[in-house]
Scaffold this active site. Structure first.
Site, PDB file in Angstrom:
ATOM      1  N   HIS A  79       0.819  -1.213   0.000  1.00  0.00           N
ATOM      2  CA  HIS A  79       0.000   0.000   0.000  1.00  0.00           C
ATOM      3  C   HIS A  79       0.856   1.268   0.000  1.00  0.00           C
ATOM      4  O   HIS A  79       2.062   1.234   0.248  1.00  0.00           O
ATOM      5  CB  HIS A  79      -0.894   0.013   1.244  1.00  0.00           C
ATOM      6  N   GLU A  90      -2.259  -7.199   7.088  1.00  0.00           N
ATOM      7  CA  GLU A  90      -0.915  -7.208   7.649  1.00  0.00           C
ATOM      8  C   GLU A  90      -0.789  -8.248   8.761  1.00  0.00           C
ATOM      9  O   GLU A  90      -1.785  -8.616   9.415  1.00  0.00           O
ATOM     10  CB  GLU A  90      -0.551  -5.820   8.180  1.00  0.00           C
TER      11      GLU A  90
END
Length: 241
Positions: free
Chosen positions: A8, A82
């Site tokens: 990201h 994550e």
């Protein structure tokens, strides 16, 4: 299947060096939005058939310009979020960062039973990421882009790719909007083709130091020179978030 694993764009937590892994997570900084806006041009040579993002806000914001350009639906999946920091969540001190990264790269080395303090173990993390990759492969898509997270991408690639050794992923930071390109299929194996634009050959075990994080540049390289609008890298040369 050709699998593009994309980190990201930059977030305030990256800038503050925080272990930010819980939902919904931070949004993008202005630089992070610029990085997201640059992705469609950076990946213009790729014929992408499917898009995936994690359940954390930053990946969905990062993939939005690519979805707009391609017209593809974004499949949001928890499995590629994550790696959970557990009890270390939102800490940025050296002890927390060292514990987090030591645990993550112990998983790469094969100790997947080791558990993050207050979080998941490596087997659980691999299983959830594998499930999303398997889902994407089952669609028959030839090229899939997944916007995920630095530690998750490095860990999964380090474990699943057969042409890099246990030193490769830990030695290489993955900067914001950096791309790891793999080829393969579930049950058949995976090979890393490019790591942030660096071609990876058979059994590539070369170790090179990660560059410093947080370097902003003016442009974005093409897919052969991936990637990206750089900046807002990891914490202490490793925690990407």
């Amino acid at each position: 299947m050709r699998l593009l694993l994309i980190r990201h764009g930059q977030t305030p937590s990256n800038v503050k060096r925080l272990l930010d892994t819980a939902e919904p997570g931070a949004a993008l900084t202005p630089l992070g939005q610029d990085q997201a806006d640059a992705l469609p041009d950076a990946l213009a040579a790729e014929k992408i058939d499917a898009l995936y993002a994690s359940t954390l806000l930053r990946t969905q914001l990062t993939i939005a310009p690519l979805a707009a350009r391609t017209g593809l639906e974004v499949h949001v999946r928890d499995g590629i979020r994550e790696l959970s920091a557990g009890d270390l969540e939102l800490r940025g001190d050296d002890e927390a960062v060292e514990t987090y990264m030591t645990t993550v790269f112990a998983w790469v080395s094969g100790d997947t039973a080791l558990r993050m303090p207050g979080g998941e173990d490596g087997a659980e993390a691999l299983r959830r990421f594998d499930a999303v990759v398997e889902e994407a492969a089952a669609t028959g898509a030839e090229t899939v882009a997944m916007v995920s997270h630095g530690a998750a991408i490095r860990m999964w690639s380090g474990v699943r790719a057969e042409n890099i050794d246990v030193h490769y992923a830990p030695a290489r930071e993955l900067r914001n909007t950096g791309v790891v390109i793999l080829s393969g299929a579930p049950g058949e194996g995976w090979r890393v083709l490019h790591w942030e634009g660096r071609a990876v050959g058979p059994d590539d075990s070369g170790i090179e130091a990660s560059g410093p994080a947080g370097e902003a540049v003016d442009g974005i390289q093409g897919i052969q020179g991936i990637q990206g609008i750089q900046g807002g890298g990891g914490v202490n040369g490793g925690v990407e978030g």
